[in-house]
Write a protein that holds these residues in place. Structure first.
Motif, PDB file in Angstrom:
ATOM      1  N   GLY A  85     -14.415  29.099  26.183  1.00 56.16           N
ATOM      2  CA  GLY A  85     -14.441  28.270  27.385  1.00 56.16           C
ATOM      3  C   GLY A  85     -15.512  28.724  28.363  1.00 56.16           C
ATOM      4  O   GLY A  85     -16.193  27.893  28.987  1.00 56.16           O
ATOM      5  N   ILE A  86     -15.690  30.026  28.508  1.00 57.38           N
ATOM      6  CA  ILE A  86     -16.720  30.565  29.398  1.00 57.38           C
ATOM      7  C   ILE A  86     -18.106  30.138  28.943  1.00 57.38           C
ATOM      8  O   ILE A  86     -18.955  29.740  29.749  1.00 57.38           O
TER       9      ILE A  86
ATOM     10  N   ALA B  14     -17.094  20.278  31.555  1.00 54.98           N
ATOM     11  CA  ALA B  14     -17.235  20.170  30.096  1.00 54.98           C
ATOM     12  C   ALA B  14     -16.099  20.851  29.354  1.00 54.98           C
ATOM     13  O   ALA B  14     -15.927  20.645  28.145  1.00 54.98           O
ATOM     14  N   VAL B  15     -15.328  21.664  30.055  1.00 58.79           N
ATOM     15  CA  VAL B  15     -14.252  22.416  29.410  1.00 58.79           C
ATOM     16  C   VAL B  15     -12.999  21.550  29.309  1.00 58.79           C
ATOM     17  O   VAL B  15     -12.515  21.028  30.314  1.00 58.79           O
ATOM     18  N   SER B  16     -12.508  21.403  28.116  1.00 56.65           N
ATOM     19  CA  SER B  16     -11.237  20.730  27.877  1.00 56.65           C
ATOM     20  C   SER B  16     -10.581  21.407  26.688  1.00 56.65           C
ATOM     21  O   SER B  16     -11.234  22.111  25.910  1.00 56.65           O
ATOM     22  N   MET B  17      -9.291  21.191  26.549  1.00 57.86           N
ATOM     23  CA  MET B  17      -8.592  21.771  25.404  1.00 57.86           C
ATOM     24  C   MET B  17      -9.187  21.242  24.101  1.00 57.86           C
ATOM     25  O   MET B  17      -9.371  21.993  23.138  1.00 57.86           O
ATOM     26  N   GLN B  18      -9.516  19.963  24.090  1.00 64.64           N
ATOM     27  CA  GLN B  18     -10.092  19.346  22.898  1.00 64.64           C
ATOM     28  C   GLN B  18     -11.435  19.970  22.553  1.00 64.64           C
ATOM     29  O   GLN B  18     -11.701  20.312  21.396  1.00 64.64           O
ATOM     30  N   ARG B  19     -12.290  20.151  23.576  1.00 62.70           N
ATOM     31  CA  ARG B  19     -13.636  20.667  23.335  1.00 62.70           C
ATOM     32  C   ARG B  19     -13.593  22.127  22.890  1.00 62.70           C
ATOM     33  O   ARG B  19     -14.310  22.528  21.961  1.00 62.70           O
ATOM     34  N   VAL B  20     -12.782  22.922  23.554  1.00 58.18           N
ATOM     35  CA  VAL B  20     -12.681  24.337  23.181  1.00 58.18           C
ATOM     36  C   VAL B  20     -12.138  24.477  21.769  1.00 58.18           C
ATOM     37  O   VAL B  20     -12.628  25.284  20.969  1.00 58.18           O
ATOM     38  N   ALA B  21     -11.122  23.685  21.443  1.00 58.24           N
ATOM     39  CA  ALA B  21     -10.557  23.739  20.090  1.00 58.24           C
ATOM     40  C   ALA B  21     -11.613  23.381  19.051  1.00 58.24           C
ATOM     41  O   ALA B  21     -11.726  24.029  18.002  1.00 58.24           O
TER      42      ALA B  21
ATOM     43  N   GLU C 220     -14.868  23.697  19.317  1.00 57.13           N
ATOM     44  CA  GLU C 220     -15.850  24.785  19.227  1.00 57.13           C
ATOM     45  C   GLU C 220     -15.331  25.926  18.368  1.00 57.13           C
ATOM     46  O   GLU C 220     -16.100  26.606  17.681  1.00 57.13           O
ATOM     47  N   LEU C 221     -14.020  26.122  18.383  1.00 57.90           N
ATOM     48  CA  LEU C 221     -13.404  27.203  17.607  1.00 57.90           C
ATOM     49  C   LEU C 221     -13.089  26.780  16.177  1.00 57.90           C
ATOM     50  O   LEU C 221     -12.716  27.608  15.343  1.00 57.90           O
ATOM     51  N   GLY C 222     -13.218  25.477  15.904  1.00 59.18           N
ATOM     52  CA  GLY C 222     -12.911  24.994  14.568  1.00 59.18           C
ATOM     53  C   GLY C 222     -11.432  24.783  14.325  1.00 59.18           C
ATOM     54  O   GLY C 222     -10.969  24.869  13.177  1.00 59.18           O
ATOM     55  N   PHE C 223     -10.680  24.518  15.411  1.00 59.63           N
ATOM     56  CA  PHE C 223      -9.244  24.291  15.288  1.00 59.63           C
ATOM     57  C   PHE C 223      -8.895  22.952  15.928  1.00 59.63           C
ATOM     58  O   PHE C 223      -9.716  22.328  16.587  1.00 59.63           O
ATOM     59  N   THR C 224      -7.661  22.541  15.747  1.00 62.95           N
ATOM     60  CA  THR C 224      -7.197  21.318  16.376  1.00 62.95           C
ATOM     61  C   THR C 224      -6.743  21.608  17.804  1.00 62.95           C
ATOM     62  O   THR C 224      -6.396  22.742  18.149  1.00 62.95           O
ATOM     63  N   LYS C 225      -6.719  20.556  18.596  1.00 61.13           N
ATOM     64  CA  LYS C 225      -6.259  20.700  19.980  1.00 61.13           C
ATOM     65  C   LYS C 225      -4.818  21.202  20.029  1.00 61.13           C
ATOM     66  O   LYS C 225      -4.475  22.058  20.855  1.00 61.13           O
ATOM     67  N   MET C 226      -3.975  20.693  19.139  1.00 61.78           N
ATOM     68  CA  MET C 226      -2.568  21.094  19.161  1.00 61.78           C
ATOM     69  C   MET C 226      -2.396  22.575  18.844  1.00 61.78           C
ATOM     70  O   MET C 226      -1.493  23.223  19.369  1.00 61.78           O
ATOM     71  N   SER C 227      -3.269  23.116  18.009  1.00 61.72           N
ATOM     72  CA  SER C 227      -3.140  24.538  17.680  1.00 61.72           C
ATOM     73  C   SER C 227      -3.434  25.410  18.888  1.00 61.72           C
ATOM     74  O   SER C 227      -2.903  26.522  19.009  1.00 61.72           O
ATOM     75  N   LEU C 228      -4.254  24.911  19.805  1.00 60.25           N
ATOM     76  CA  LEU C 228      -4.594  25.677  21.002  1.00 60.25           C
ATOM     77  C   LEU C 228      -3.387  25.799  21.934  1.00 60.25           C
ATOM     78  O   LEU C 228      -3.252  26.786  22.650  1.00 60.25           O
ATOM     79  N   TYR C 229      -2.524  24.791  21.922  1.00 62.88           N
ATOM     80  CA  TYR C 229      -1.360  24.803  22.812  1.00 62.88           C
ATOM     81  C   TYR C 229      -0.351  25.888  22.437  1.00 62.88           C
ATOM     82  O   TYR C 229       0.546  26.185  23.219  1.00 62.88           O
TER      83      TYR C 229
ATOM     84  N   PRO D  38      -0.971  26.740  27.607  1.00 63.54           N
ATOM     85  CA  PRO D  38      -0.237  25.492  27.828  1.00 63.54           C
ATOM     86  C   PRO D  38      -1.088  24.318  28.296  1.00 63.54           C
ATOM     87  O   PRO D  38      -0.683  23.170  28.161  1.00 63.54           O
ATOM     88  N   GLY D  39      -2.269  24.580  28.880  1.00 63.78           N
ATOM     89  CA  GLY D  39      -3.090  23.475  29.361  1.00 63.78           C
ATOM     90  C   GLY D  39      -4.405  23.961  29.936  1.00 63.78           C
ATOM     91  O   GLY D  39      -4.692  25.160  29.973  1.00 63.78           O
ATOM     92  N   LYS D  40      -5.207  23.001  30.429  1.00 61.87           N
ATOM     93  CA  LYS D  40      -6.531  23.348  30.922  1.00 61.87           C
ATOM     94  C   LYS D  40      -6.466  24.245  32.155  1.00 61.87           C
ATOM     95  O   LYS D  40      -7.281  25.159  32.308  1.00 61.87           O
ATOM     96  N   ALA D  41      -5.520  23.990  33.060  1.00 63.00           N
ATOM     97  CA  ALA D  41      -5.441  24.789  34.287  1.00 63.00           C
ATOM     98  C   ALA D  41      -5.266  26.274  33.958  1.00 63.00           C
ATOM     99  O   ALA D  41      -5.913  27.136  34.542  1.00 63.00           O
TER     100      ALA D  41
END
Length: 226
Positions: free
Chosen positions: A31-32, A42-49, A51-60, A64-67
């Motif tokens: 994210g940094i 530009a930072v969102s859970m979807q975008r970070v996931a 970039e890491l090669g994972f799904t958005k749901m796996s990041l949760y 818990p969220g962008k904040a």
């Protein structure tokens, strides 16, 4: 997992078996990198996931969220404060000068650390270091805290000016624009015109403001000692 647990929760001990696919630090560093390159928007859970090669749901499973992600990013970007040495004035001067590059290297941190929120351990360590520098000066607790707020405000103001002019010196650019205006309208603003022709050097806002804040604290501390 809530914001407190993300920032302050104990990290799980290493256990036998496969390592977790992701880590909070790895997520935050991704994210940094995004925020440094493209801004906080530009930072969102979807975008970070992605970039890491994972799904958005796996990041949760980790954040818990962008904040909460942004709070973690900001605290990691701030890093730990430096070791401070000398008297209270030397320590606060070094503290403020060390704080400025944390903002200028990561301008989005200015936005991420505004308003009521849960501070992380690194941010709180910066405050602790500055408040501790004023221990034994005779200032009341509220005065020590207010002094730190004033110092942070000065540093943030300089950093915001730098962020608004990433391609050059903000004071120099402002001075050039003012000089251009005053060549035509100087008769309407004689005091400003005189000040600009007798600058004695530019790019001194950090030094000047920091010295005046510390001078004021020195005067207050002297009254306490008497």
């Amino acid at each position: 997992m809530d914001g407190y647990e993300v920032l302050w929760g104990a990290r799980p001990a290493t256990r036998r078996g496969p390592k977790p696919a992701l880590s909070l630090e790895g997520i935050a560093r991704t994210g940094i990198e995004l925020a440094d390159a493209e801004g906080l928007a530009a930072v969102s859970m979807q975008r970070v996931a992605a970039e890491l090669g994972f799904t958005k749901m796996s990041l949760y499973r980790y954040v818990p969220g962008k904040a909460e992600l942004v709070a973690l990013m900001a605290d990691l970007a701030m890093g730990a404060p430096p070791e401070l040495h000398g008297g209270w004035r030397e320590r606060l001067d070094a503290w403020a000068r060390a704080l400025l590059p944390r903002f200028t290297q990561h301008p989005w941190v200015l936005e991420a650390t505004t308003g009521p929120r849960l501070p992380g351990p690194n941010e709180l360590a910066w405050t602790e270091a500055a408040v501790a520098a004023l221990a034994g000066t005779g200032l009341r607790g509220s005065e020590r805290l207010d002094a730190v707020v004033v110092l942070v405000g000065h540093v943030r103001g300089i950093a915001q000016q730098a962020a608004a002019t990433p391609d050059g010196n903000p004071e120099q650019q402002l001075g050039s624009k003012l000089a251009e205006l005053l060549r035509e309208h100087g008769d309407r603003f004689p005091a400003l015109t005189n000040a600009l022709t007798d600058t004695g050097g530019q790019d001194q806002a950090l030094d000047f403001g920091l010295a005046r804040i510390l001078d004021g604290l020195a005067t207050l501390i002297a009254t306490r000692s008497t």
